[in-house]
Write a protein that holds these residues in place. Structure first.
Motif, PDB file in Angstrom:
ATOM      1  N   GLU A  71      -7.885   2.702   1.419  1.00 12.97           N
ATOM      2  CA  GLU A  71      -9.182   2.088   1.146  1.00 12.97           C
ATOM      3  C   GLU A  71      -9.027   0.862   0.250  1.00 12.97           C
ATOM      4  O   GLU A  71      -9.617  -0.193   0.510  1.00 12.97           O
ATOM      5  CB  GLU A  71     -10.114   3.107   0.482  1.00 12.97           C
ATOM      6  CG  GLU A  71     -10.562   4.254   1.390  1.00 12.97           C
ATOM      7  CD  GLU A  71      -9.603   5.438   1.398  1.00 12.97           C
ATOM      8  OE1 GLU A  71     -10.002   6.497   1.875  1.00 12.97           O
ATOM      9  OE2 GLU A  71      -8.449   5.280   0.943  1.00 12.97           O
ATOM     10  N   GLU A  72      -8.215   1.001  -0.795  1.00 12.68           N
ATOM     11  CA  GLU A  72      -7.980  -0.124  -1.697  1.00 12.68           C
ATOM     12  C   GLU A  72      -7.267  -1.261  -0.976  1.00 12.68           C
ATOM     13  O   GLU A  72      -7.558  -2.444  -1.204  1.00 12.68           O
ATOM     14  CB  GLU A  72      -7.142   0.327  -2.892  1.00 12.68           C
ATOM     15  CG  GLU A  72      -7.849   1.269  -3.848  1.00 12.68           C
ATOM     16  CD  GLU A  72      -6.915   1.758  -4.933  1.00 12.68           C
ATOM     17  OE1 GLU A  72      -7.178   1.452  -6.114  1.00 12.68           O
ATOM     18  OE2 GLU A  72      -5.905   2.423  -4.617  1.00 12.68           O
ATOM     19  N   GLY A  73      -6.346  -0.900  -0.108  1.00 12.77           N
ATOM     20  CA  GLY A  73      -5.618  -1.920   0.634  1.00 12.77           C
ATOM     21  C   GLY A  73      -6.526  -2.741   1.525  1.00 12.77           C
ATOM     22  O   GLY A  73      -6.445  -3.976   1.569  1.00 12.77           O
ATOM     23  N   GLU A  96      -9.661  -3.213   1.119  1.00 12.53           N
ATOM     24  CA  GLU A  96     -10.536  -4.027   0.270  1.00 12.53           C
ATOM     25  C   GLU A  96      -9.845  -5.289  -0.226  1.00 12.53           C
ATOM     26  O   GLU A  96     -10.501  -6.291  -0.505  1.00 12.53           O
ATOM     27  CB  GLU A  96     -11.007  -3.196  -0.924  1.00 12.53           C
ATOM     28  CG  GLU A  96     -11.991  -2.088  -0.561  1.00 12.53           C
ATOM     29  CD  GLU A  96     -12.326  -1.205  -1.756  1.00 12.53           C
ATOM     30  OE1 GLU A  96     -11.758  -1.457  -2.841  1.00 12.53           O
ATOM     31  OE2 GLU A  96     -13.136  -0.276  -1.599  1.00 12.53           O
ATOM     32  N   GLN A  97      -8.518  -5.264  -0.310  1.00  7.31           N
ATOM     33  CA  GLN A  97      -7.765  -6.405  -0.829  1.00  7.31           C
ATOM     34  C   GLN A  97      -7.440  -7.453   0.239  1.00  7.31           C
ATOM     35  O   GLN A  97      -7.015  -8.560  -0.093  1.00  7.31           O
ATOM     36  CB  GLN A  97      -6.454  -5.930  -1.465  1.00  7.31           C
ATOM     37  CG  GLN A  97      -6.610  -5.252  -2.807  1.00  7.31           C
ATOM     38  CD  GLN A  97      -7.087  -6.197  -3.891  1.00  7.31           C
ATOM     39  OE1 GLN A  97      -6.822  -7.391  -3.857  1.00  7.31           O
ATOM     40  NE2 GLN A  97      -7.814  -5.661  -4.853  1.00  7.31           N
ATOM     41  N   VAL A 136      -1.379  -1.361  -4.373  1.00  9.15           N
ATOM     42  CA  VAL A 136      -2.473  -0.393  -4.484  1.00  9.15           C
ATOM     43  C   VAL A 136      -1.985   0.954  -3.964  1.00  9.15           C
ATOM     44  O   VAL A 136      -0.972   1.042  -3.272  1.00  9.15           O
ATOM     45  CB  VAL A 136      -3.717  -0.850  -3.689  1.00  9.15           C
ATOM     46  CG1 VAL A 136      -4.270  -2.152  -4.253  1.00  9.15           C
ATOM     47  CG2 VAL A 136      -3.385  -1.014  -2.205  1.00  9.15           C
ATOM     48  N   ASP A 168       1.219   5.220  -2.023  1.00 12.48           N
ATOM     49  CA  ASP A 168       0.527   6.151  -2.909  1.00 12.48           C
ATOM     50  C   ASP A 168       1.414   6.716  -4.010  1.00 12.48           C
ATOM     51  O   ASP A 168       0.906   7.117  -5.062  1.00 12.48           O
ATOM     52  CB  ASP A 168      -0.087   7.295  -2.099  1.00 12.48           C
ATOM     53  CG  ASP A 168       0.970   8.182  -1.467  1.00 12.48           C
ATOM     54  OD1 ASP A 168       1.868   7.642  -0.799  1.00 12.48           O
ATOM     55  OD2 ASP A 168       0.905   9.413  -1.638  1.00 12.48           O
ATOM     56  N   ARG A 176       5.915   2.859  -5.720  1.00 14.58           N
ATOM     57  CA  ARG A 176       5.115   1.630  -5.705  1.00 14.58           C
ATOM     58  C   ARG A 176       5.595   0.652  -6.772  1.00 14.58           C
ATOM     59  O   ARG A 176       5.758  -0.546  -6.517  1.00 14.58           O
ATOM     60  CB  ARG A 176       3.642   1.971  -5.919  1.00 14.58           C
ATOM     61  CG  ARG A 176       2.714   0.763  -5.815  1.00 14.58           C
ATOM     62  CD  ARG A 176       1.258   1.196  -5.769  1.00 14.58           C
ATOM     63  NE  ARG A 176       0.783   1.791  -7.000  1.00 14.58           N
ATOM     64  CZ  ARG A 176       0.427   3.076  -7.132  1.00 14.58           C
ATOM     65  NH1 ARG A 176       0.487   3.899  -6.118  1.00 14.58           N
ATOM     66  NH2 ARG A 176      -0.017   3.539  -8.301  1.00 14.58           N
ATOM     67  N   THR A 229      -4.024   3.431  -2.247  1.00 16.17           N
ATOM     68  CA  THR A 229      -4.736   4.068  -1.135  1.00 16.17           C
ATOM     69  C   THR A 229      -5.025   3.054  -0.040  1.00 16.17           C
ATOM     70  O   THR A 229      -5.050   1.836  -0.281  1.00 16.17           O
ATOM     71  CB  THR A 229      -6.071   4.672  -1.597  1.00 16.17           C
ATOM     72  OG1 THR A 229      -6.973   3.622  -1.972  1.00 16.17           O
ATOM     73  CG2 THR A 229      -5.867   5.631  -2.765  1.00 16.17           C
ATOM     74  N   ILE A 249       0.868  -1.178   0.000  1.00 17.48           N
ATOM     75  CA  ILE A 249       0.000   0.000   0.000  1.00 17.48           C
ATOM     76  C   ILE A 249       0.903   1.226   0.000  1.00 17.48           C
ATOM     77  O   ILE A 249       1.492   1.576   1.029  1.00 17.48           O
ATOM     78  CB  ILE A 249      -0.946   0.011   1.211  1.00 17.48           C
ATOM     79  CG1 ILE A 249      -1.707  -1.323   1.329  1.00 17.48           C
ATOM     80  CG2 ILE A 249      -1.932   1.173   1.104  1.00 17.48           C
ATOM     81  CD1 ILE A 249      -2.561  -1.434   2.581  1.00 17.48           C
TER      82      ILE A 249
END
Length: 228
Positions: A35-37, A39-40, A31, A9, A14, A33, A7
């Motif tokens: 939030e994306e992290g 979710e994964q 990812v 940005d 990255r 963000t 994770i």
């Protein structure tokens, strides 16, 4: 092959970390963000999370706390400054280790492998019983299960390894440097904040009061596991 959730940005950073870790043999999902992290976490089921401290939206600290609320997956925190007060806050939020930018893939790979060893191995000693009872604390070294007052205690890899290290030699005083080498495998003069933050988290989970029974401080020397 270990599964790494990265994770971060900064797109260039990255990509560089992702390519470096893949070259070292890791399966990486990257990812940008928090939030994306989050979710994964469930679909990818990473073996370790590499988490940038400074993220847009949900901060890295909040991401770390949310991960700890639902999972004991190891977290390696990434920070831009090694002397930043945020390092201490991040460690107390539940991170198992940290690395400072700019990141070298080999260094990060070594930290990942070390934290995974802490997660999967106890301290082998054929003379010790499988299960030990210390007052209201029960340690199952073979099963890597800790219960306190009859309730299971969810410990992050560093917390578990620290507890197993100290309790293997009740009454023996360990310096912070000794614990860095035994728990974090930092053979150089490492950052003692890793030890102090981990002790604080472990005490909180064991409901230690102002006079800790299990993880005791020996001022000027280090820590020991209480025998009474």
């Amino acid at each position: 092959m270990s599964r790494v959730l990265l994770i971060e940005d900064d797109q260039d950073v990255r990509l560089a970390i992702q390519l470096g870790l893949r070259h070292q043999g890791h399966d990486v999902v990257a990812v940008g963000t928090g939030e994306e992290g989050l979710e994964q976490l469930r679909p990818f089921q990473p073996d370790v999370v590499v988490l940038d401290l400074m993220l847009p939206g949900i901060s890295g600290l909040d991401v770390c706390r949310r991960i700890r609320d639902r999972d004991m997956v190891p977290v390696i925190m990434v920070t831009a400054r090694g002397d930043d007060i945020d390092v201490v806050v991040g460690l107390e939020a539940g991170a198992d280790d940290y690395v400072v930018k700019p990141i070298r893939a080999r260094v990060l790979d070594a930290r990942i492998r070390a934290v995974l060893r802490r997660q999967s191995t106890s301290l082998p000693d054929g003379t010790r019983p499988r299960t030990e009872t210390h007052g209201e604390l029960v340690l199952d070294r073979a099963g890597l299960v800790v219960t306190h007052r009859g309730d299971a205690v969810a410990l992050a890899p560093s917390e578990l390894r620290l507890l197993l290290t100290l309790s293997a030699s009740p009454g023996q005083v360990f310096s912070r440097q000794q614990l860095l080498e035994a728990v974090w495998e930092h053979s150089y003069h490492g950052d003692i904040r890793l030890v102090d933050a981990c002790v604080k988290r472990l005490r909180n989970k064991l409901a230690e009061g102002r006079k800790p029974r299990y993880v005791q401080t020996v001022r000027g020397f280090g820590y020991r596991f209480g025998t009474s």
